[in-house]
Enzyme design. Structure first.
Site, PDB file in Angstrom:
ATOM      1  N   SER A 143       0.721  -1.136   0.132  1.00  0.00           N
ATOM      2  CA  SER A 143       0.025   0.003   0.100  1.00  0.00           C
ATOM      3  C   SER A 143       0.886   1.267  -0.093  1.00  0.00           C
ATOM      4  O   SER A 143       0.324   2.455  -0.116  1.00  0.00           O
ATOM      5  CB  SER A 143      -0.933  -0.026   1.055  1.00  0.00           C
ATOM      6  OG  SER A 143      -0.236   0.064   2.215  1.00  0.00           O
ATOM      7  N   ASP A 186       7.720  -5.840  10.205  1.00  0.00           N
ATOM      8  CA  ASP A 186       8.257  -7.171   9.488  1.00  0.00           C
ATOM      9  C   ASP A 186       9.334  -7.795  10.458  1.00  0.00           C
ATOM     10  O   ASP A 186       9.601  -8.880  10.437  1.00  0.00           O
ATOM     11  CB  ASP A 186       8.587  -7.021   8.214  1.00  0.00           C
ATOM     12  CG  ASP A 186       7.287  -6.594   7.182  1.00  0.00           C
ATOM     13  OD1 ASP A 186       6.448  -7.173   7.689  1.00  0.00           O
ATOM     14  OD2 ASP A 186       7.724  -6.455   5.963  1.00  0.00           O
ATOM     15  N   ASP A 187      10.178  -6.979  11.022  1.00  0.00           N
ATOM     16  CA  ASP A 187      11.054  -7.429  11.863  1.00  0.00           C
ATOM     17  C   ASP A 187      10.891  -8.298  13.063  1.00  0.00           C
ATOM     18  O   ASP A 187      11.814  -8.714  13.730  1.00  0.00           O
ATOM     19  CB  ASP A 187      12.491  -6.425  12.163  1.00  0.00           C
ATOM     20  CG  ASP A 187      13.001  -5.771  11.236  1.00  0.00           C
ATOM     21  OD1 ASP A 187      13.167  -6.455  10.064  1.00  0.00           O
ATOM     22  OD2 ASP A 187      13.262  -4.495  11.023  1.00  0.00           O
ATOM     23  N   LYS A 191       3.209   1.890   2.595  1.00  0.00           N
ATOM     24  CA  LYS A 191       3.748   2.233   3.972  1.00  0.00           C
ATOM     25  C   LYS A 191       5.116   2.538   4.140  1.00  0.00           C
ATOM     26  O   LYS A 191       5.506   3.529   4.788  1.00  0.00           O
ATOM     27  CB  LYS A 191       3.315   1.118   4.867  1.00  0.00           C
ATOM     28  CG  LYS A 191       1.817   0.660   4.837  1.00  0.00           C
ATOM     29  CD  LYS A 191       1.791  -0.438   5.549  1.00  0.00           C
ATOM     30  CE  LYS A 191       2.634  -1.862   5.289  1.00  0.00           C
ATOM     31  NZ  LYS A 191       2.381  -2.306   3.923  1.00  0.00           N
ATOM     32  N   ARG A 220       1.451  -6.311  -5.745  1.00  0.00           N
ATOM     33  CA  ARG A 220       2.039  -7.788  -4.994  1.00  0.00           C
ATOM     34  C   ARG A 220       2.431  -8.615  -6.143  1.00  0.00           C
ATOM     35  O   ARG A 220       3.630  -9.160  -6.051  1.00  0.00           O
ATOM     36  CB  ARG A 220       0.874  -8.471  -4.291  1.00  0.00           C
ATOM     37  CG  ARG A 220       1.392  -9.683  -3.597  1.00  0.00           C
ATOM     38  CD  ARG A 220       2.209  -9.287  -2.184  1.00  0.00           C
ATOM     39  NE  ARG A 220       2.640 -10.702  -1.445  1.00  0.00           N
ATOM     40  CZ  ARG A 220       2.799 -10.815  -0.444  1.00  0.00           C
ATOM     41  NH1 ARG A 220       2.318  -9.665   0.488  1.00  0.00           N
ATOM     42  NH2 ARG A 220       2.844 -12.017   0.290  1.00  0.00           N
TER      43      ARG A 220
END
Length: 281
Positions: free
Chosen positions: A26, A48-49, A28, A175
């Protein structure tokens, strides 16, 4: 990313966490990186980490593939909540914190340098004013994530919340153009056939349906029910609808080009900066 480094160690610190949420692809992280370039001393904390070790990522019960998107298992929530609390208390990132975001390629979506310079100057003036009048060093932490508004502990840690709402066709097209993702362990994940429709999109609906009135992901107003298990988003939320090529409110087409993205990115960026300036007014 070595942590925050205030100019005067004797100053007290005011940590402001800015949530930048939205679906995968999106925009971010792109937005967060533009904000980092104008917010003095700021850093990005990537959700994500905080994914679990690769071998612990759940297997989807129907499709028998790893499910990196389901909100219940895609993030190590206790670890992330503890991390945010620690940064909020200390004003610095732990020295042992490392991000694998740099391993993943990201197409640049430039904003004119004069625009960045103007905003950097305005934020510096604001921080200097707060420092001189109150003896407080403002510390900016940009927290970006595709499941940012799922866990109450994370929601409550954020001082202001931004949600990028982008249409299904646009998200799917973005994606599918991605080559894949590098994991924290150094391996490479590529979506298997049907992964978007079977796993990614249903997980997005599951994670965000309760955020919008009537569960309307596309058009509902942000209004998460406030109860013992959740924190309200609507009181401090700021939803940004990604502009069309003409920079009017709406959503970009799935066939967008880099030039179109760049043109729409500037008004979005400006709207967010205006909001952030008001936090200390």
């Amino acid at each position: 990313m070595n942590g925050y480094s205030p100019s005067q160690p004797n100053l007290s610190k005011k940590v402001i966490f800015i949530g930048v949420g939205g679906a995968t692809c999106s925009g971010k992280t792109t937005l967060a990186k533009h904000l980092r370039s104008v917010l003095p001393g700021s850093v990005i904390i990537h959700q994500d980490d905080f994914a679990p070790p690769e071998e612990l990522v759940p297997i989807h019960p129907i499709y028998n593939v790893q499910d990196w998107d389901d909100p219940e298992g895609a993030i190590d929530w206790p670890r992330m909540v503890t991390f945010l609390r620690r940064v909020k208390e200390t004003g610095i990132l732990p020295e042992d914190h490392k991000s694998h975001d740099g391993l993943n390629k990201q197409d640049p979506m430039p904003i004119p340098q004069d625009v960045l310079d103007q905003w950097r100057s305005r934020f510096q003036e604001m921080q200097d004013s707060v420092r001189n009048s109150s003896g407080v060093e403002v510390v900016w932490g940009l927290v970006d994530g595709f499941l940012l508004y799922w866990h109450p502990g994370v929601i409550q840690a954020l001082d202001t919340r931004i949600f990028l709402r982008v249409s299904y066709p646009t998200l799917k097209a973005r994606r599918e153009r991605r080559f894949g993702y590098h994991t924290a362990e150094g391996s490479f994940w590529r979506d298997p056939p049907g992964y978007w429709d079977d796993i990614v999109w249903p997980a997005y609906l599951k994670a965000h349906g309760r955020i919008f009135e009537g569960g309307d992901i596309d058009h509902g107003i942000a209004a998460l029910v406030d109860d013992e298990e959740t924190a309200t988003v609507s009181d401090k939320a700021m939803e940004i609808k990604v502009p069309k090529q003409s920079a009017t409110p709406g959503e970009m087409r799935a066939s967008e080009s880099k030039d179109e993205l760049s043109r729409c990115g500037q008004p979005l960026f400006t709207a967010v900066c205006d909001r952030l300036l008001s936090l200390n007014s």
